[in-house]
Write a protein that holds these residues in place. Structure first.
Motif, PDB file in Angstrom:
ATOM      1  N   ASP A 419     -14.329  44.007 -26.627  1.00  0.00           N
ATOM      2  CA  ASP A 419     -13.378  42.908 -26.761  1.00  0.00           C
ATOM      3  C   ASP A 419     -12.443  42.939 -25.558  1.00  0.00           C
ATOM      4  O   ASP A 419     -11.790  43.955 -25.327  1.00  0.00           O
ATOM      5  CB  ASP A 419     -12.536  43.175 -28.009  1.00  0.00           C
ATOM      6  CG  ASP A 419     -12.614  42.039 -28.980  1.00  0.00           C
ATOM      7  OD1 ASP A 419     -13.410  41.121 -28.740  1.00  0.00           O
ATOM      8  OD2 ASP A 419     -11.869  42.085 -29.984  1.00  0.00           O
ATOM      9  N   TRP A 421      -9.263  41.157 -23.292  1.00  0.00           N
ATOM     10  CA  TRP A 421      -8.146  40.218 -23.166  1.00  0.00           C
ATOM     11  C   TRP A 421      -7.612  40.284 -21.750  1.00  0.00           C
ATOM     12  O   TRP A 421      -7.410  41.366 -21.224  1.00  0.00           O
ATOM     13  CB  TRP A 421      -7.024  40.580 -24.150  1.00  0.00           C
ATOM     14  CG  TRP A 421      -7.463  40.478 -25.579  1.00  0.00           C
ATOM     15  CD1 TRP A 421      -8.196  41.393 -26.262  1.00  0.00           C
ATOM     16  CD2 TRP A 421      -7.219  39.396 -26.468  1.00  0.00           C
ATOM     17  NE1 TRP A 421      -8.437  40.950 -27.535  1.00  0.00           N
ATOM     18  CE2 TRP A 421      -7.827  39.718 -27.694  1.00  0.00           C
ATOM     19  CE3 TRP A 421      -6.530  38.179 -26.351  1.00  0.00           C
ATOM     20  CZ2 TRP A 421      -7.786  38.871 -28.799  1.00  0.00           C
ATOM     21  CZ3 TRP A 421      -6.478  37.345 -27.442  1.00  0.00           C
ATOM     22  CH2 TRP A 421      -7.110  37.686 -28.659  1.00  0.00           C
ATOM     23  N   GLN A 442     -15.344  33.108 -18.879  1.00  0.00           N
ATOM     24  CA  GLN A 442     -14.968  32.456 -20.140  1.00  0.00           C
ATOM     25  C   GLN A 442     -16.175  32.333 -21.053  1.00  0.00           C
ATOM     26  O   GLN A 442     -16.096  32.585 -22.256  1.00  0.00           O
ATOM     27  CB  GLN A 442     -14.417  31.057 -19.855  1.00  0.00           C
ATOM     28  CG  GLN A 442     -13.021  31.061 -19.264  1.00  0.00           C
ATOM     29  CD  GLN A 442     -12.522  29.637 -19.060  1.00  0.00           C
ATOM     30  OE1 GLN A 442     -13.213  28.819 -18.468  1.00  0.00           O
ATOM     31  NE2 GLN A 442     -11.338  29.355 -19.557  1.00  0.00           N
ATOM     32  N   GLU A 443     -17.305  31.963 -20.453  1.00  0.00           N
ATOM     33  CA  GLU A 443     -18.524  31.798 -21.239  1.00  0.00           C
ATOM     34  C   GLU A 443     -18.904  33.090 -21.947  1.00  0.00           C
ATOM     35  O   GLU A 443     -19.438  33.074 -23.050  1.00  0.00           O
ATOM     36  CB  GLU A 443     -19.683  31.360 -20.332  1.00  0.00           C
ATOM     37  CG  GLU A 443     -20.004  29.889 -20.471  1.00  0.00           C
ATOM     38  CD  GLU A 443     -20.981  29.421 -19.408  1.00  0.00           C
ATOM     39  OE1 GLU A 443     -21.923  30.174 -19.080  1.00  0.00           O
ATOM     40  OE2 GLU A 443     -20.786  28.308 -18.892  1.00  0.00           O
ATOM     41  N   GLY A 445     -17.006  35.027 -23.255  1.00  0.00           N
ATOM     42  CA  GLY A 445     -16.126  35.270 -24.385  1.00  0.00           C
ATOM     43  C   GLY A 445     -14.957  36.176 -24.101  1.00  0.00           C
ATOM     44  O   GLY A 445     -14.445  36.847 -25.002  1.00  0.00           O
ATOM     45  N   ASN A 447     -11.117  36.750 -23.603  1.00  0.00           N
ATOM     46  CA  ASN A 447      -9.934  36.025 -24.067  1.00  0.00           C
ATOM     47  C   ASN A 447      -8.871  36.000 -22.985  1.00  0.00           C
ATOM     48  O   ASN A 447      -8.435  37.057 -22.521  1.00  0.00           O
ATOM     49  CB  ASN A 447      -9.351  36.710 -25.301  1.00  0.00           C
ATOM     50  CG  ASN A 447     -10.369  36.830 -26.409  1.00  0.00           C
ATOM     51  OD1 ASN A 447     -10.803  35.842 -26.974  1.00  0.00           O
ATOM     52  ND2 ASN A 447     -10.774  38.072 -26.699  1.00  0.00           N
ATOM     53  N   PHE A 448      -8.464  34.802 -22.589  1.00  0.00           N
ATOM     54  CA  PHE A 448      -7.400  34.679 -21.593  1.00  0.00           C
ATOM     55  C   PHE A 448      -6.102  34.323 -22.297  1.00  0.00           C
ATOM     56  O   PHE A 448      -6.077  33.427 -23.140  1.00  0.00           O
ATOM     57  CB  PHE A 448      -7.753  33.589 -20.576  1.00  0.00           C
ATOM     58  CG  PHE A 448      -8.832  34.014 -19.620  1.00  0.00           C
ATOM     59  CD1 PHE A 448      -8.510  34.569 -18.391  1.00  0.00           C
ATOM     60  CD2 PHE A 448     -10.174  33.873 -19.959  1.00  0.00           C
ATOM     61  CE1 PHE A 448      -9.504  34.971 -17.514  1.00  0.00           C
ATOM     62  CE2 PHE A 448     -11.169  34.267 -19.082  1.00  0.00           C
ATOM     63  CZ  PHE A 448     -10.843  34.821 -17.857  1.00  0.00           C
ATOM     64  N   VAL A 449      -5.031  35.008 -21.946  1.00  0.00           N
ATOM     65  CA  VAL A 449      -3.725  34.711 -22.543  1.00  0.00           C
ATOM     66  C   VAL A 449      -2.732  34.468 -21.423  1.00  0.00           C
ATOM     67  O   VAL A 449      -2.522  35.343 -20.563  1.00  0.00           O
ATOM     68  CB  VAL A 449      -3.220  35.883 -23.418  1.00  0.00           C
ATOM     69  CG1 VAL A 449      -1.854  35.543 -24.008  1.00  0.00           C
ATOM     70  CG2 VAL A 449      -4.215  36.202 -24.519  1.00  0.00           C
TER      71      VAL A 449
END
Lengths: 790, 139
Positions: A419, A421, A442-443, A445, A447-449
């Motif tokens: 996972d 981020w 992005q594809e 998966g 996570n950009f914050v």
């Protein structure tokens, strides 16, 4: 002057471009008594006209040539080539610009245009009488190059130069070349294996007969001058004879001491007798004397007797023509940013440490674990701008590659089901294939914050990361196994030391200053010293390689070009007057002057011919080839003497930027006062007070100094110096009872050409409105000037 | 944006992930591709009636926030596809809206009983509300 050379003058009508406005017949009548030969041509630049010029030079035995035609920027080279063929020295050709500066801009004032053309030609005639032959010189330049830094930039430059046939000395401070790039398992945006693409290049370095590779070595001292630098290299004590070692590794196997591995970012360990990584070049071991216990096991087991534990290092001397700085970067020390807990929390690491963890041959054996605790990593937060873009505790600039390498690492982690981020301020992915790379991330998966992380705290065996979720205007707390920080990329301390040694200025951010940030990005402010890669600022491998290739070309160009030295240099003309005060050395923008035995010595390669040192000399001992004081003075005199023009203004203009703007004003057929008479100068720092005083004493009603902007002009700081001088000159004029407003100083950019009309007319009107300068006042100035001369 | 919630702290866990995947599966859209440019919102004809802008619905979906289920926005969306046409990342936002509506509808919870509505109310009600009310049984 007893000797009077045979001068020929040609007038071009340029079809009707000149002839319809300027009364060429009148001009010819006025000057025919001053010279041996005068002729008018319909098109001077046409082949038949040029052939005629050549024939007449031969038949009339002419020695010096004045051509009144269009701007010298148009046809000077053609005319020059042809008169040289007739044995005329380049110094003996003067071009008078009567199209852009007369007929095109004074269409409404044909009489003024005619008078001005006549004056400018007279000026050229009297100047050319004072001209002396000029010869370009050849200078010995060492055809060897020093490349400092063995990363991808230094490797690329060295290979290119050696292919070209130059002898290259490549200096690297660590035991192997490869730099930071060899630490990365994969590189963006193609995700190719960096070791696979760099190792062959490293091997070529080792094999090239033109490259003298010195690893574990540092530059200690640089003396000499561009084209001929003397360099002292400190070969650090390595304990291993580089020539004898065959890289078998016996020493390492028996070595009982372990130390942190620099290659593995101190996560893994190596022996005190070590090779940084298996593909090291050279494939030679090193004894780390800081950790060695001198047990002697290595020496006893070496089959080649290559080990000498009493090695004290040595100094080697080199002589090179040019130097390339490729010392790369370092990472900002993150322990300075206490809120991130780097160094305190085991699961907060740097991106470079992560590179090593992601390597299949890395210190964790390709396992995704927190190095210090061994705990499995299933979730990761990336903290971008961990110190970059921060004027308070970090570095003010963007480190440029963090967005992309973090995305690269994130992709590699996603491929392994982690996972991920990424906390960002802005995602910056300009560059070919980079936005596509962002999309791919992005594809996968990730996570950009949007929101910069400011707090990290321990949470059991994990860490809690606090940031704002700016898109939703909420606070966010993320509990993860590992935090990866992207520290600022900074210039190394060694670079600062080197820049001092090399007399290469660095910028506020400590990166090497480019000669011109846009148009000369891989040259430094010092001739013969070039730079490539992260030493000039954070950048990716693609740009680094491009710069490295560019720097190689610049070196080739420099070593070739420097052999021909243009005849435009400053020199000590009146040796007996010089008292060795050193003011010329201090003012020189190029650091071309050294004081040897109380006299200035001019480095002819470095001297740019800006002329700034000449007015600085309190003893009036200096002069300039091709632009002597007497040439300037006689040109002013020639222009102003016996003129019938009601108002006369001498405009000294910088010859590249400002002169071009004036040409453009002509091309656009702007219209300004015909009182303006232009004399080009390399930079206005060449102008002495006496030149301005001569102008007033010979009849000028006003003097203009039109300077190039500091960053756009060809001579950099020289264009700055002139501004301070002009202020002084204004004050000095008051001593001669000349109003300081009669001296105009301003800067002109090329796109400013439209403004020139207004500048010239404003000054003309201002001077016109003043009471005329009395004849006896002018006489007084001249008398004073002549007294100074005596 | 609803500012009254800003004090609330976002904590993302496995449930969020599951919910996000559900929306992705139902819509068939890669909502991870959204980089919050806002083009969907700026082209939407119904934003004045919405509590969350369409772009925020996508962002909340990326984070798996179940608040989207109780938003007005998903019901106000007219499925005009302007957002889909404008999205530079090729996300069909209307599909995502529909997916969220479906999650709600699959709860088979009666908010409106059509039989009980007066003819006046039926005239006032947006068509999509009536259609959706019927669709909850088939979704």
């Amino acid at each position: 002057m007893s000797y009077s050379p045979k001068i020929g003058v040609w007038l071009c009508e340029c079809g009707g471009n000149i002839g319809d406005v300027v009364d060429t017949q009148k001009v010819m009548d006025e000057i025919k008594n001053q010279v041996q030969f005068v002729k008018r041509e319909r098109y001077l630049c046409s082949k038949p006209s040029i052939d005629t010029i050549k024939e007449i030079i031969k038949n009339e035995k002419l020695e010096r040539i004045v051509l009144a035609c269009c701007t010298p920027k148009m046809h000077r080279e053609t005319f020059l080539k042809n008169v040289i063929e007739e044995g005329i020295n380049p110094a003996f050709l003067e071009i008078v610009n009567v199209r852009e500066q007369c007929s095109w801009v004074h269409k409404k004032d044909p009489e003024g245009a005619t008078l001005k053309s006549l004056d400018l030609i007279k000026g050229a005639i009297s100047r050319i009488k004072e001209s002396k032959e000029l010869h370009t010189k050849q200078m010995h330049v060492t055809q060897e190059v020093l490349v400092i830094g063995g990363g991808v930039a230094g490797i690329t430059t060295s290979l290119r130069l050696s292919e070209y046939g130059l002898k290259v000395h490549l200096i690297e401070k660590s035991p192997s070349i490869g730099g930071h790039m060899i630490q990365y398992p994969k590189v963006f945006p193609t995700l190719d294996c960096s070791q696979c693409i760099l190792t062959p290049k490293m091997a070529s370095i080792a094999q090239s007969s033109n490259i003298n590779l010195k690893t574990y070595s540092e530059v200690k001292e640089v003396t000499g001058s561009p084209g001929n630098f003397n360099v002292k290299i400190w070969v650090k004590p390595r304990g291993v004879d580089v020539e004898k070692c065959i890289g078998c590794g016996e020493c390492s196997r028996v070595c009982p001491v372990e130390a942190p591995s620099e290659y593995d970012e101190r996560i893994g360990k190596r022996k005190a007798a070590y090779i940084p990584f298996p593909q090291s070049v050279p494939s030679v071991y090193t004894i780390d004397f800081d950790n060695c216990v001198r047990c002697g096991l290595c020496a006893a087991n070496c089959p080649r007797e290559a080990i000498d534990l009493n090695d004290e290092g040595k100094i080697e001397e080199l002589n090179v023509g040019a130097i390339v700085l490729a010392t790369g970067f370092e990472l900002f020390d993150l322990t300075n940013l206490v809120n991130y807990g780097y160094g305190r929390y085991p699961n907060v690491i740097t991106s470079l440490e992560m590179e090593r963890i992601l390597d299949v041959n890395g210190p964790t054996g390709s396992q995704l674990i927190v190095p210090k605790t061994g705990r499995q990593v299933k979730s990761v937060v990336y903290v971008l701008c961990a110190g970059s873009r921060d004027t308070e505790v970090g570095q003010p600039y963007c480190s440029r590659v963090c967005c992309l390498y973090s995305m690269k690492q994130a992709q590699l982690l996603r491929d392994r089901g982690v996972d991920v981020w990424i906390n960002y301020i802005d995602i910056r992915s300009p560059g070919r294939r980079y936005e596509e790379f962002y999309r791919l991330t992005q594809e996968k998966g990730v996570n950009f914050v949007k929101g910069k992380v400011t707090e990290i705290e321990p949470n059991g065996e994990q860490v809690l990361v606090r940031s704002e979720e700016m898109m939703l205007n909420k606070m966010m707390e993320n509990v993860v196994d590992l935090v990866v920080l992207s520290p600022p990329i900074i210039s190394s301390e060694d670079t600062a030391k080197l820049s001092e040694m090399l007399k290469v200025p660095i910028d506020e951010d400590k990166f090497v200053l480019e000669k011109h940030p846009k148009l000369d990005p891989v040259a430094t402010k010092r001739d013969g010293v070039f730079a490539a890669g992260a030493v000039i600022g954070p950048k990716d491998i693609q740009s680094t390689t491009a710069e490295a290739e560019g720097a190689a070309m610049k070196v080739v160009n420099f070593l070739g070009m420097a052999r021909i030295i243009e005849a435009n240099k400053a020199y000590l003309a009146r040796n007996e007057l010089c008292d060795g005060c050193g003011k010329c050395k201090k003012i020189c923008p190029e650091s071309a002057i050294t004081i040897v035995e109380d006299k200035p010595v001019f480095n002819e390669i470095t001297c740019s011919g800006c002329g700034a040192c000449i007015p600085e000399c309190p003893q009036n001992a200096l002069d300039q080839e091709g632009l002597t004081d007497i040439q300037i003075q006689t040109q002013i005199k020639g222009i102003l003497n016996d003129t019938k023009a009601p108002l006369k203004i001498i405009a000294f203009v910088e010859k590249e930027v400002v002169y071009t703007a004036i040409d453009l004003a002509g091309l656009a057929r702007l219209s300004y006062a015909s009182s303006i008479r232009i004399i080009p100068m390399p930079s206005l720092a060449r102008i002495k007070l006496e030149h301005i005083l001569y102008a007033f004493s010979y009849g000028a009603d006003g003097v203009m100094m039109l300077e190039a902007p500091i960053h756009e002009g060809p001579y950099g700081n020289a264009h700055k110096i002139s501004e301070e001088r002009a202020e002084e000159y204004k004050w000095a004029l008051e001593d001669y009872e000349i109003d300081s407003s009669r001296l105009w100083y301003s800067r002109v950019y090329v796109p400013d050409w439209r403004k020139l009309e207004r500048i010239f007319n404003t000054f003309h009107e201002m001077v016109e409105s003043e009471d005329p300068i009395e004849g006896n006042q002018r006489g007084k100035i001249l008398k004073n000037l002549l007294k100074i001369k005596d | 944006m609803s500012s009254e919630n800003s004090g609330q702290i976002l904590k993302i866990n496995a449930e969020n992930k599951e919910f996000k995947e559900k929306i992705q599966d139902l819509s068939g859209e890669k909502i991870d591709l959204c980089f919050q440019c806002g083009a969907c919102s700026s082209g939407c004809p119904m934003v004045q009636e919405m509590d969350y802008l369409p772009s925020k619905i996508i962002r909340m979906s990326q984070l798996g926030l179940k608040e989207v289920l109780s938003s007005k926005t998903i019901w106000v969306c007219t499925t005009c596809f302007n957002c889909e046409v404008r999205c530079p990342r090729g996300i069909d936002i209307a599909n995502v809206m529909e997916a969220i509506r479906q999650v709600v509808l699959r709860q088979k919870f009666d908010k409106v009983n059509i039989d009980m509505l007066t003819p006046e109310e039926l005239r006032e009600l947006p068509q999509i509300a009536i259609v959706s009310n019927l669709r909850k049984l088939t979704a």
